[in-house]
Design a protein around this motif. Structure first.
Motif, PDB file in Angstrom:
ATOM      1  N   THR A 145      -5.119   6.686   1.516  1.00 12.36           N
ATOM      2  CA  THR A 145      -4.210   5.555   1.384  1.00 12.36           C
ATOM      3  C   THR A 145      -4.039   4.906   2.745  1.00 12.36           C
ATOM      4  OG1 THR A 145      -2.219   6.849   1.869  1.00 12.36           O
ATOM      5  CG2 THR A 145      -2.935   6.740  -0.451  1.00 12.36           C
ATOM      6  N   SER A 154      -9.629  11.084  -1.329  1.00 12.47           N
ATOM      7  CA  SER A 154      -9.094   9.728  -1.420  1.00 12.47           C
ATOM      8  C   SER A 154      -8.250   9.483  -0.180  1.00 12.47           C
ATOM      9  CB  SER A 154      -8.245   9.558  -2.682  1.00 12.47           C
ATOM     10  OG  SER A 154      -7.112  10.398  -2.618  1.00 12.47           O
ATOM     11  N   ALA A 180      -4.658   5.319  -4.702  1.00 10.12           N
ATOM     12  CA  ALA A 180      -5.439   5.731  -3.536  1.00 10.12           C
ATOM     13  C   ALA A 180      -6.817   5.091  -3.588  1.00 10.12           C
ATOM     14  CB  ALA A 180      -5.570   7.247  -3.502  1.00 10.12           C
ATOM     15  N   GLN A 231       0.804  -1.220   0.000  1.00  8.14           N
ATOM     16  CA  GLN A 231       0.000   0.000   0.000  1.00  8.14           C
ATOM     17  C   GLN A 231       0.843   1.278   0.000  1.00  8.14           C
ATOM     18  OE1 GLN A 231      -3.284  -0.010  -0.543  1.00  8.14           O
ATOM     19  NE2 GLN A 231      -2.951  -2.205  -0.788  1.00  8.14           N
ATOM     20  N   THR A 232       2.145   1.129  -0.243  1.00  7.43           N
ATOM     21  CA  THR A 232       3.002   2.308  -0.363  1.00  7.43           C
ATOM     22  C   THR A 232       2.558   3.129  -1.572  1.00  7.43           C
ATOM     23  OG1 THR A 232       4.865   1.095   0.591  1.00  7.43           O
ATOM     24  CG2 THR A 232       5.379   3.111  -0.621  1.00  7.43           C
ATOM     25  N   PRO A 233       2.269   4.425  -1.402  1.00 11.87           N
ATOM     26  CA  PRO A 233       1.665   5.188  -2.500  1.00 11.87           C
ATOM     27  C   PRO A 233       2.640   5.723  -3.530  1.00 11.87           C
ATOM     28  CG  PRO A 233       1.822   6.546  -0.541  1.00 11.87           C
ATOM     29  CD  PRO A 233       2.302   5.175  -0.140  1.00 11.87           C
ATOM     30  N   HIS A 234       3.946   5.521  -3.333  1.00  9.32           N
ATOM     31  CA  HIS A 234       4.899   6.035  -4.311  1.00  9.32           C
ATOM     32  C   HIS A 234       5.686   4.893  -4.954  1.00  9.32           C
ATOM     33  CE1 HIS A 234       6.160   6.727  -0.084  1.00  9.32           C
ATOM     34  NE2 HIS A 234       7.205   6.030  -0.450  1.00  9.32           N
ATOM     35  N   GLY A 261       3.346   3.014  -7.479  1.00 11.12           N
ATOM     36  CA  GLY A 261       2.790   3.062  -6.135  1.00 11.12           C
ATOM     37  C   GLY A 261       1.337   2.604  -6.121  1.00 11.12           C
TER      38      GLY A 261
END
Length: 286
Positions: A242, A240, A232, A156-159, A229
């Protein structure tokens, strides 16, 4: 280049495949220092012979770094300048050398980088994925269990995520990424960067896995994998959220285990992966 200073540790980036990428300053520094500390003196010897450099080398790697450090520090304190290189690219990026640099700082020795190529950054620049924020993971575990657990923690790391991988594990790693991140998560495989058989392919993970499985040539050489990544989770048209953002709030008020459980229920994700992420956020906030 400017005049070489006495008693300095120069951390010198070499090429990752094409020696024309080695900077003039890097070449001049390697020629001028008293000694070159190299991860592998055989690889260093081949590079130096091609460049016409006769500076002596000494091996500094994971198995002897601790015992070699005092000798290197003593020489620099006596006024000699040394260079530190790895097998390819920028030293210390998934390579040994940390103890040498740390000891130099502790001894009051100036450490000066001579920048240049880095496979992780080269891959990211050509990946076609978000590069404003990224996480460099390096090599995953060679064992299936720890490898999957680590991928679950990163899911779930957004980058963008950057990995190095060995050719004999590339199929297993892409399969694990497809299972954990999902078949449609975009990724880029950058192989043999700057070399004759360089290939860079951007595709959903399932497609990338099938492509590598079908072509044994894509299972050879130096590998960098860049994974997009996590998207969201849409809450409504205006907002949104994360997993990282939700957990960052929850761990301020709740124990890590409870925060992970609530986030898992809200987001529909696995609690074990969220627990590790929550623990990292708690430690970072302390």
């Amino acid at each position: 280049m400017s005049k070489l200073e006495a008693g300095v540790l120069y951390v010198v980036a070499t090429a990752i495949g094409d020696n024309d990428d080695l900077s003039p300053r890097a070449k001049a520094t390697l020629q001028a220092v008293s000694m070159i500390a190299a991860e592998d003196t055989r690889d260093a010897g081949r590079l130096l012979r091609e460049l016409g450099i006769t500076t002596p080398t000494t091996a500094v790697h994971d198995h002897n770094e601790a015992e070699r450090v005092p000798m290197l520090i003593e020489r620099m304190l006596a006024g000699e300048s040394l260079a530190l290189i790895s097998d390819a690219g920028t030293p210390l990026i998934s390579d040994p050398g940390y103890r040498v640099v740390a000891a130099a700082h502790e001894a009051g020795i100036r450490v000066s980088p001579v920048p240049g190529a880095c496979a992780a950054i080269a891959a990211l620049s050509a990946a076609g994925l978000a590069s404003d924020r990224f996480h460099f993971e390096g090599f995953l575990s060679a064992k299936a269990g720890p490898r999957e657990s680590r991928l679950q923690a990163l899911a779930q790391t957004p980058h963008s995520l950057i990995f190095y991988e060995a050719p004999h594990r590339i199929v297993d790693t892409l399969a694990a990424m497809t299972s954990v991140f999902g078949e449609q998560r975009l990724a880029t495989l950058a192989r043999e960067l700057t070399k004759t058989f360089e290939t860079i392919k951007r595709a959903p993970l399932a497609e990338l896995l099938a492509w590598v499985e079908a072509d044994s040539n894509q299972q050879r050489g130096e590998m960098v994998i860049v994974v997009a990544g996590a998207p969201a989770l849409a809450v409504n048209d205006q907002h949104s959220i994360t997993a990282e953002a939700l957990l960052a709030v929850l761990v301020r008020e709740l124990p890590v285990k409870q925060a992970a459980a609530i986030a898992a229920e809200v987001l529909g994700l696995r609690k074990n992966a969220l627990y590790e992420l929550a623990q990292q956020l708690r430690e970072a906030a302390q």
